[in-house]
Design a protein around this motif. Structure first.
Motif, mmCIF file in Angstrom:
data_model
loop_
_atom_site.group_PDB
_atom_site.id
_atom_site.type_symbol
_atom_site.label_atom_id
_atom_site.label_comp_id
_atom_site.label_asym_id
_atom_site.label_seq_id
_atom_site.Cartn_x
_atom_site.Cartn_y
_atom_site.Cartn_z
ATOM 1 N N GLU A 45 -0.636 18.923 -2.640
ATOM 2 C CA GLU A 45 -1.419 19.803 -3.506
ATOM 3 C C GLU A 45 -1.867 21.001 -2.676
ATOM 4 N N SER A 46 -1.772 22.160 -3.261
ATOM 5 C CA SER A 46 -2.098 23.388 -2.552
ATOM 6 C C SER A 46 -2.992 24.258 -3.423
ATOM 7 N N ILE A 47 -4.073 24.735 -2.835
ATOM 8 C CA ILE A 47 -4.980 25.646 -3.537
ATOM 9 C C ILE A 47 -5.110 26.906 -2.676
ATOM 10 N N ARG A 48 -4.934 28.059 -3.286
ATOM 11 C CA ARG A 48 -4.952 29.312 -2.528
ATOM 12 C C ARG A 48 -5.840 30.331 -3.230
ATOM 13 N N LEU A 49 -6.678 30.976 -2.433
ATOM 14 C CA LEU A 49 -7.520 32.065 -2.910
ATOM 15 C C LEU A 49 -7.160 33.296 -2.104
ATOM 16 N N ARG A 50 -6.693 34.329 -2.772
ATOM 17 C CA ARG A 50 -6.307 35.581 -2.106
ATOM 18 C C ARG A 50 -7.133 36.713 -2.679
ATOM 19 N N CYS A 51 -7.594 37.560 -1.800
ATOM 20 C CA CYS A 51 -8.361 38.728 -2.248
ATOM 21 C C CYS A 51 -7.782 40.002 -1.629
ATOM 22 N N THR A 52 -7.672 41.020 -2.445
ATOM 23 C CA THR A 52 -7.341 42.359 -1.965
ATOM 24 C C THR A 52 -8.605 43.199 -2.088
ATOM 25 N N LYS A 53 -8.482 44.496 -2.035
ATOM 26 C CA LYS A 53 -9.671 45.351 -2.126
ATOM 27 C C LYS A 53 -10.360 45.242 -3.479
#
Length: 130
Positions: free
Chosen positions: A58-66
């Protein structure tokens, strides 16, 4: 004795070279069958183990740009949940402890205890309805 030496027959260590067409096949013994079977079963279990690890991951990813943050959750290669929100609506991402399916806000302090406890991350953002 001289006759035997000329013909090179019946002497230890002497052999006749055969042409490649008439070469004998190696003899199959139970030990060879067991060895080949062991290798094939081992490789099969290795491949099955890799597949099992991949399918139950199981994989959880949080990505943020500007400007935008994106959250995605995958289990076994299939996307379970996808969400995108503005970065200004992002509140926090905290380490939380899960007990009996309920979230407790007290994170475990040491690294060793974090590995053994059922801890996870809680991501909080503001929901804006247009």
């Amino acid at each position: 004795m001289n006759i035997l030496r000329r013909r090179k027959t019946d002497l230890p260590g002497s052999y006749r070279k055969q042409s490649p067409q008439f070469r004998e096949l190696p003899k199959i013994t139970p030990l060879k069958i067991l060895g080949v079977s062991w290798v094939l079963v081992s490789l099969g279990l290795f491949v099955f183990g890799l597949y099992n690890c991949q399918s139950s991951s199981e994989s959880i990813r949080l990505r943020c740009t500007k400007d935008v943050c994106g959250y995605s959750s995958k289990a076994g290669g299939n996307v379970i949940e996808d969400a995108a929100f503005l970065r200004e609506n992002f509140v926090s991402a905290d380490l939380v402890k899960i007990v009996g399916g309920k979230i407790l806000e007290s994170p475990v302090s040491s690294r060793k205890k974090r590995k053994s406890s059922s801890s996870s991350y809680a991501i909080k953002w503001k929901v804006v309805v247009f």
